[in-house]
Write an enzyme that holds these catalytic residues in place. Structure first.
Site, PDB file in Angstrom:
ATOM      1  N   GLU A 151       0.808  -1.219   0.116  1.00  0.00           N
ATOM      2  CA  GLU A 151       0.036  -0.150  -0.085  1.00  0.00           C
ATOM      3  C   GLU A 151       0.821   1.448   0.049  1.00  0.00           C
ATOM      4  OE1 GLU A 151      -3.214   0.671   2.634  1.00  0.00           O
ATOM      5  OE2 GLU A 151      -3.755  -1.429   2.863  1.00  0.00           O
ATOM      6  N   HIS A 177       2.395   1.786  -3.439  1.00  0.00           N
ATOM      7  CA  HIS A 177       1.329   2.193  -4.250  1.00  0.00           C
ATOM      8  C   HIS A 177       1.071   3.755  -4.242  1.00  0.00           C
ATOM      9  CE1 HIS A 177      -2.757   2.450  -5.772  1.00  0.00           C
ATOM     10  NE2 HIS A 177      -2.198   1.898  -6.936  1.00  0.00           N
TER      11      HIS A 177
END
Length: 49
Positions: A40, A43
């Site tokens: 996460e 990203h």
């Protein structure tokens, strides 16, 4: 990570036992899963760039 741009109150994914316990206490609905948290974070950084 429930609190971008941080990660459970830290600049990086919590990794020590104490940091993970604190993060799990502060964010009980989002338990720390280091592998997923790193994905996460990477990203989000790529999207922000």
């Amino acid at each position: 990570m429930p609190d971008w741009p941080g990660c459970y109150g830290k600049l990086t994914v919590p990794s020590s036992k104490v940091d993970v316990e604190v993060a799990n206490t502060l964010y009980p609905e989002r338990a720390v899963e280091p592998y997923k948290a790193w994905l996460e974070m990477i990203h989000a950084i790529l999207q922000a760039a």
